[in-house]
Design an enzyme around this catalytic site. Structure first.
Site, PDB file in Angstrom:
ATOM      1  N   TRP A 139       0.810  -1.230   0.000  1.00 44.46           N
ATOM      2  CA  TRP A 139       0.000   0.000   0.000  1.00 44.46           C
ATOM      3  C   TRP A 139       0.836   1.269   0.000  1.00 44.46           C
ATOM      4  CZ3 TRP A 139       1.604   2.701   4.127  1.00 44.46           C
ATOM      5  CH2 TRP A 139       2.054   1.999   5.262  1.00 44.46           C
ATOM      6  N   LYS A 184      -2.622  -8.945  -7.231  1.00 45.12           N
ATOM      7  CA  LYS A 184      -3.406  -8.747  -6.028  1.00 45.12           C
ATOM      8  C   LYS A 184      -2.844  -7.499  -5.341  1.00 45.12           C
ATOM      9  CE  LYS A 184      -4.570  -9.161  -1.580  1.00 45.12           C
ATOM     10  NZ  LYS A 184      -4.088  -8.162  -0.609  1.00 45.12           N
ATOM     11  N   ALA A 209      -2.703  -4.278  -2.594  1.00 47.23           N
ATOM     12  CA  ALA A 209      -3.008  -4.169  -1.170  1.00 47.23           C
ATOM     13  C   ALA A 209      -4.471  -3.801  -0.968  1.00 47.23           C
ATOM     14  CB  ALA A 209      -2.101  -3.122  -0.526  1.00 47.23           C
ATOM     15  N   GLY A 256       6.604  -6.572   0.258  1.00 51.94           N
ATOM     16  CA  GLY A 256       5.900  -6.430   1.519  1.00 51.94           C
ATOM     17  C   GLY A 256       6.767  -6.835   2.687  1.00 51.94           C
ATOM     18  N   SER A 257       6.137  -7.284   3.756  1.00 48.47           N
ATOM     19  CA  SER A 257       6.865  -7.586   4.981  1.00 48.47           C
ATOM     20  C   SER A 257       7.660  -8.876   4.852  1.00 48.47           C
ATOM     21  CB  SER A 257       5.891  -7.711   6.155  1.00 48.47           C
ATOM     22  OG  SER A 257       5.143  -8.912   6.065  1.00 48.47           O
ATOM     23  N   GLU A 274      10.790  -8.598  -2.413  1.00 46.85           N
ATOM     24  CA  GLU A 274      11.374  -7.338  -1.931  1.00 46.85           C
ATOM     25  C   GLU A 274      10.740  -7.097  -0.583  1.00 46.85           C
ATOM     26  OE1 GLU A 274      11.514  -3.858  -0.600  1.00 46.85           O
ATOM     27  OE2 GLU A 274      10.367  -3.235  -2.367  1.00 46.85           O
ATOM     28  N   LEU A 275      11.540  -7.347   0.483  1.00 49.83           N
ATOM     29  CA  LEU A 275      10.987  -7.424   1.828  1.00 49.83           C
ATOM     30  C   LEU A 275      11.438  -6.250   2.689  1.00 49.83           C
ATOM     31  CD1 LEU A 275      11.491 -11.278   2.261  1.00 49.83           C
ATOM     32  CD2 LEU A 275       9.526 -10.053   1.322  1.00 49.83           C
ATOM     33  N   CYS A 319      10.068   1.133   2.671  1.00 48.02           N
ATOM     34  CA  CYS A 319      10.932   0.025   3.076  1.00 48.02           C
ATOM     35  C   CYS A 319      12.401   0.431   3.110  1.00 48.02           C
ATOM     36  CB  CYS A 319      10.736  -1.158   2.143  1.00 48.02           C
ATOM     37  SG  CYS A 319      10.997  -0.766   0.405  1.00 48.02           S
ATOM     38  N   GLU A 368      11.554  -2.131  11.950  1.00 43.38           N
ATOM     39  CA  GLU A 368      11.171  -0.992  11.121  1.00 43.38           C
ATOM     40  C   GLU A 368      10.121  -0.163  11.858  1.00 43.38           C
ATOM     41  OE1 GLU A 368      11.049  -1.352   6.473  1.00 43.38           O
ATOM     42  OE2 GLU A 368      10.147  -3.146   7.329  1.00 43.38           O
TER      43      GLU A 368
END
Length: 485
Positions: free
Chosen positions: A156, A180, A182, A236-237, A258-259, A292, A389
């Protein structure tokens, strides 16, 4: 809530599957984080809709991958041009569902369009190879081919750019995609679906399945288990990325992740402090700290510590907090209450363990999820904001004495996405650049994101790279053909 779009057709609330907008009985609420007002009620997709989208992508695959690369490139160029043409509407949609200031949203939309342009130009340059054969009467060839049907799950915080960074290389190489987005920010994705139709993207080549938070695990389980999906790309996370990686193992999919990050921002005694302050404001407070690659741990050497803190405080005081649609605003709200509570807990933890609050520290007078731009000193290793974070507008300063200490502190994390440092000594610049265990390093700059450079992390911050000439490799398979004649 009504959005004053110049092109109202860009406001869509139904899923996009097989070239058609598909409604559902169940709806998911999308709210403006600045006001709490309901913007839209979008379709809630489940197993059936997700499988339908995969089937549409699978049906569209043969014709799309057979299309000459230059033809696919033409479609991507058209889509990029349409995004530029509708930048104001797309920015308003983005700000309304995500909260960032309109100026940042316009910048993101243009950044998003640049990925489509870049990969349109890369599409005709996906080369194969011919290997000299050790045996006469044979030819050894390496042929690049699209992976096939792919899935993308996007976050998001950058609801436009994180889509096109995946959509661009997917379509350029001849893959088809099920997206898909957010659950909090689906409107940007659905507007992109409208523009993809206008650009000539064939039905089924690009599909969007939307839903509520409770639908995410259902949709994700279908995307990761269906054998027709040959690749998953996720931003995302780290926690969710590990779950998806485990789920993809059952069908041995290609996976790009990509975390999360825990970026250090190091300021050495020999730094240009004015540049370091400018970089810190960008790396820390852009998108209210919800990135991030945000500077999460600001490490400042003894000799410049006090001067840096004073100068940073002065710049923080200039930030204008408010709804992103107001022209003077430079920092919007946090997206949701859970994020707000996490930021508040990090500040409370640091203060209870000896950190000094210089400015800010809690809820803004505007209420809701608006948080005060915050500055803390005396932050130590082991505090929550040093190990997690923060994902908010909180700058915590840690004092250090030596280069070796700074490197040790910076690398003491399982994350390895982005790092920043400021120094003028050439030897130090080389040493620190090579010693930091991060996929991206900003040396004397707080801004590393660009279409032309590879974006991605080391350690637990992900797999693969996005953007640049390297970003197309994860979307192709290289087939070896031994030809005897």
């Amino acid at each position: 809530m009504t959005l004053a779009l110049r092109d109202p057709d860009l406001f869509r609330v139904d899923a996009y599957i097989g070239g058609e907008f598909v409604s559902s009985i169940l709806r998911a609420t999308v709210r403006d984080p600045a006001t709490g007002d309901v913007i839209a009620e979008v379709a809630r997709c489940g197993k059936f809709e997700t499988r339908h989208a995969i089937e549409a992508a699978d049906d569209a695959l043969p014709a799309w991958r057979a299309l000459p690369a230059r033809k696919r490139a033409d479609v991507l160029h058209k889509l990029a041009a349409l995004m530029e043409e509708h930048v104001d509407d797309l920015a308003l949609l983005l700000t309304s569902e995500q909260g960032k200031p309109l100026a940042e949203s316009r910048g993101e939309v243009r950044y998003a369009a640049s990925f489509l342009t870049w990969f349109a130009e890369e599409a005709p340059r996906v080369y194969g190879d011919t290997i000299p054969s050790p045996v006469s009467g044979t030819r050894l060839m390496v042929i690049p081919q699209p992976v096939g049907v792919c899935a993308a799950i996007t976050p998001w915080n950058f609801p436009s750019a994180m889509i096109t960074r995946k959509l661009g290389p997917a379509l350029a190489t001849g893959c088809t995609l099920v997206l898909k987005p957010a659950e909090a920010t689906p409107l940007s994705a659905l507007a992109l679906a409208v523009l993809s139709q206008r650009a000539g993207v064939p039905p089924g080549v690009f599909n969007v399945v939307t839903g509520a938070a409770n639908d995410a695990s259902v949709i994700g389980a279908v995307l990761t288990s269906d054998p027709r999906v040959r690749k998953l790309s996720f931003t995302g996370s780290t926690e969710v990325g590990k779950l998806l990686l485990r789920q993809c193992a059952s069908t041995v999919k290609k996976v790009s992740l990509e975390l999360g990050g825990n970026a250090p921002f190091i300021v050495f005694d020999d730094a240009d402090l004015s540049e370091a302050i400018r970089g810190a404001m960008t790396a820390k407070f852009r998108n209210a700290g919800q990135t991030c690659i945000a500077a999460n741990r600001i490490l400042v050497q003894d000799g410049v510590h006090d001067e840096f803190v004073s100068a940073l405080r002065a710049e923080i005081d200039k930030l204008v907090v408010g709804p992103g649609t107001e022209p003077s605003v430079t920092m919007g709200p946090l997206l949701e209450r859970n994020g707000f509570d996490k930021v508040a807990s990090h500040v409370e933890d640091a203060c209870s363990r000896g950190a000094e609050l210089i400015v800010g520290g809690g809820a803004h007078d505007l209420g809701g999820t608006f948080f005060q731009p915050t500055l803390l000193t005396g932050v130590r290793h082991g505090m929550l904001m040093s190990s997690e974070e923060t994902f908010g507008p909180v700058a915590g300063i840690t004092r250090f004495t030596s280069e070796e200490e700074a490197i040790t502190l910076a690398n003491d994390t399982p994350a390895g996405l982005a790092a920043y440092f400021y120094a003028r000594d050439v030897g130090r610049v080389v040493r620190v650049s090579e010693a930091l265990d991060y996929g991206m390093v900003g040396a004397n700059t707080g801004f590393v994101s660009t279409t032309v450079a590879p974006f991605g992390g080391m350690k637990e911050s992900g797999l693969g790279r996005e953007g640049s000439k390297f970003g197309i490799e994860d979307w192709i398979e290289r087939k070896y053909v031994a030809l005897a004649f």
